[in-house]
Design an enzyme around this catalytic site. Structure first.
Site, PDB file in Angstrom:
ATOM      1  CG  ASP A   4       0.735  -5.708  -4.014  1.00  0.00           C
ATOM      2  OD1 ASP A   4       0.242  -5.769  -3.038  1.00  0.00           O
ATOM      3  OD2 ASP A   4       1.508  -4.721  -4.447  1.00  0.00           O
ATOM      4  N   GLY A   5      -2.085  -6.211  -4.068  1.00  0.00           N
ATOM      5  CA  GLY A   5      -3.558  -5.528  -4.434  1.00  0.00           C
ATOM      6  C   GLY A   5      -3.308  -4.044  -4.202  1.00  0.00           C
ATOM      7  CD  GLU A  47      -2.463  -6.846  -0.816  1.00  0.00           C
ATOM      8  OE1 GLU A  47      -2.016  -7.917  -1.552  1.00  0.00           O
ATOM      9  OE2 GLU A  47      -1.825  -5.667  -0.579  1.00  0.00           O
ATOM     10  CG  ASP A  69       2.653  -6.315  -0.224  1.00  0.00           C
ATOM     11  OD1 ASP A  69       1.400  -6.866  -0.504  1.00  0.00           O
ATOM     12  OD2 ASP A  69       2.949  -5.317  -1.010  1.00  0.00           O
ATOM     13  CG  HIS A 124       5.700  -0.191  -1.778  1.00  0.00           C
ATOM     14  ND1 HIS A 124       5.436   0.043  -2.805  1.00  0.00           N
ATOM     15  CD2 HIS A 124       4.686  -0.641  -0.868  1.00  0.00           C
ATOM     16  CE1 HIS A 124       3.962  -0.218  -3.051  1.00  0.00           C
ATOM     17  NE2 HIS A 124       3.661  -0.521  -1.689  1.00  0.00           N
ATOM     18  CG  ASP A 134       2.839  -1.650  -6.121  1.00  0.00           C
ATOM     19  OD1 ASP A 134       1.835  -1.521  -5.472  1.00  0.00           O
ATOM     20  OD2 ASP A 134       3.422  -0.668  -6.530  1.00  0.00           O
TER      21      ASP A 134
END
Length: 160
Positions: A4-5, A47, A69, A124, A134
């Site tokens: 994740d970023g 990301e 994501d 999320h 995250d």
């Protein structure tokens, strides 16, 4: 591989998080977490850097399932965007320069020895590994000793 970023503003301080998980020949599970923060960057760059850092941490060729994501990252491979960008000299379908070519090229090189499948996960939404990535990414973005994103220049701002 879960990645994740995050970016606090776009551009702004940002970070990435990654969780690598493998099962050895005896069935033992091994995990490694990675993260880093940058003083000024964009969400899409983070990301990409999360995936790059995870690939660059691998010590030998592997079969890798990447969970992200980021539709930007996943669709580039699953919908064949990246092949088109390369054929057009790193231009998109509208003949505009592709954003973040430095990172796309670095990612392609890092992936080269591996067999890779990309999977999109909703962010999320309670996916445990995505939530952990995250947390790593946002903590890195909010932390001290932020790195300089060498490929990003606010003077040549290209909002992702």
């Amino acid at each position: 591989m879960f990645t994740d970023g995050s970016s606090r503003g776009n551009p702004g301080p940002g970070g990435y998080g990654a969780v690598l998980r493998c099962v050895d020949s005896r069935g033992a599970v091994h995990e490694k977490e990675l993260s880093a923060g940058y003083a000024c960057t964009t969400n899409n760059r983070m990301e990409l850097l999360g995936v790059i850092a995870a690939f660059e941490a691998l010590k030998r060729p592997c079969t890798v399932d990447v969970y992200s994501d980021s539709q930007y990252v996943v669709n580039a491979f699953n919908q064949g965007w990246i092949e088109g960008w390369k054929k057009r000299g790193w231009k998109n379908a509208q003949k505009q320069p592709v954003k973040n070519p430095d990172l796309w090229m670095r990612l392609l090189e890092a992936m080269q020895p591996h067999q890779v499948t990309y999977h999109w996960v909703k962010g999320h939404a309670g996916h445990a590994e995505n939530e952990r990535c995250d947390q790593l990414a946002t903590a890195a973005a909010d932390g001290g000793n932020l790195l300089v994103d060498q490929g990003f220049s606010p003077d040549q701002l290209q909002i992702d």
